[in-house]
Scaffold this motif. Structure first.
Motif, short mmCIF file in Angstrom:
data_model
loop_
_atom_site.label_atom_id
_atom_site.label_comp_id
_atom_site.label_asym_id
_atom_site.label_seq_id
_atom_site.Cartn_x
_atom_site.Cartn_y
_atom_site.Cartn_z
N ILE A 142 0.82 -1.21 0.00
CA ILE A 142 0.00 0.00 0.00
C ILE A 142 0.86 1.26 0.00
N PRO B 220 4.25 1.32 -4.28
CA PRO B 220 3.84 2.43 -5.15
C PRO B 220 4.83 3.59 -5.13
N GLN C 56 2.70 11.56 -1.86
CA GLN C 56 1.36 11.25 -2.33
C GLN C 56 1.34 10.13 -3.35
N ASN D 166 0.80 6.67 -5.15
CA ASN D 166 -0.16 5.57 -5.04
C ASN D 166 -0.16 4.80 -6.35
N TRP D 167 -0.90 3.71 -6.37
CA TRP D 167 -0.90 2.87 -7.57
C TRP D 167 -1.51 3.58 -8.76
#
Length: 361
Positions: A80, A84, A213, A215-216
């Protein structure tokens, strides 16, 4: 009198002579990238060993091999937060490194890179405008598209202003980029003055640079831009090699210089905007990495482009690792850290080049 045109597929002799180091350099950078990824994925508040990182990846692939993270929440921390962030750092670093190599090759200017000629600042202005105005027409794509449009427009503006008499002047290019960067900085300052506290914080993110920040979704949006940019640039690698001989020679050898430059401008804007859209301005990666690669493997773009991408990925991952682990419970701005390291490195490169050339005059 019949003239014979040389086939454009044959690279300059200087490029061919330095090609022997290319495979070794690419292999070394590839191994280094894997090691840095394993190290960065395991470091943080939840410590995970490289063997556990590998085991977690293999288990996700359906292979019951290797240990899983023993620490509580280790799997969540990896998939999580860590992966990423590390993958986005790799994509951003590769994009900046490749964009710098393309810019230096297409303009024949060792100072050309996405930041110097304004693409990073222009992309940041586009993103800042989207943030301040609150436009969400394209949903999650709004800010990246605004950044891409700003980067493309700024790069093309610098290119047009640097053209004179049908050719691009190196000094004019650099000075125009400096002026455009100054204007872009002023626009960002005005936007920060006109917006609220949340807007100021969001715009400050672009100026300082950060992967906090990540993310995937950001990875899945930025990675295709990198792949397209790398593919197009690599397809033009031989033309870029011929362009190092000078515009007249390149034209004689069958290169349409203006089409090549416009195509590479779009590639640079795509790569630069893909990086800036998700991380803010990260300085010096696209400027220093191609220089270092060129010193080792020579100017051939078939090696220079992928090696600059790999080197940029290694540097940004390592810099982000340092940014989030050097100070306990705090995170240093990534763009500031790369500038602190890249500034002295670039000064050393300038001194080295000047001494070898016997001066700039």
């Amino acid at each position: 009198m019949t003239s014979v045109r040389t086939r454009p597929e044959r690279a300059p002799a200087a490029v061919r002579r330095n090609g022997g180091r290319g495979p070794a350099l690419l292999a070394g950078l590839g191994v280094t990238l894997v090691l840095v990824v394993l190290l960065a994925a395991g470091r943080g508040q939840v410590q995970i060993s490289p063997a556990e990182v590998i085991g977690s990846v293999l288990h996700r692939l359906g292979l019951e091999i290797g240990p899983l993270p023993a620490a509580p929440q280790g799997e969540n921390a990896l998939w999580i937060v860590r992966f990423p962030r590390v993958l986005l750092a790799a994509v951003v670093g590769a994009a900046l490194g490749c964009a710098g190599a393309v810019m230096q090759g297409v303009f024949g200017n060792p100072l050309a890179e996405p930041g110097v000629i304004g693409v990073s600042a222009g992309a940041a202005v586009g993103a800042a405008l989207a943030i301040v105005t609150g436009v969400t027409v394209l949903g999650g794509w709004t800010v990246p598209v605004a950044a891409f449009a700003g980067g493309l427009a700024t790069t093309y503006l610098v290119y047009l202003l640097a053209r004179s008499g049908g050719r691009t002047e190196v000094v004019t290019l650099v000075l125009t980029g400096v002026a455009v960067n100054a204007v872009a900085g002023a626009v960002i300052g005005l936007l920060m003055f006109a917006t609220d506290v949340a807007g100021v914080q969001a715009i400050a993110f672009w100026n300082l640079g950060s992967l906090a920040q990540a993310n995937w979704s950001a990875v899945t949006l930025a990675a295709p831009c990198l792949l397209v940019g790398l593919a197009v640039a690599h397809a033009d690698a031989r033309r870029l090699d011929l362009l190092t001989l000078g515009e007249p020679a390149a034209r004689h050898l069958g290169v349409h210089v203006e089409r090549l430059r416009i195509r590479m401008i779009v590639v640079t804007a795509l790569l630069g905007a893909a990086a800036v859209a998700f991380t803010g301005i990260i300085s010096f990666v696209g400027l220093v990495i191609p220089h270092l690669v060129r010193m080792i493997a020579g100017p051939g773009h078939r090696v220079l482009l992928p090696a600059s991408a790999l080197g940029g990925a290694v540097v940004v991952i390592a810099a982000d690792l340092a940014a989030r682990t050097l100070v306990e419970h705090q995170e240093l701005p990534l763009g500031v850290l790369t500038a602190v390291i890249g500034g002295p490195a670039f000064f050393w490169l300038l001194r080295r080049t000047r001494n070898r050339a016997g001066g700039w005059g």
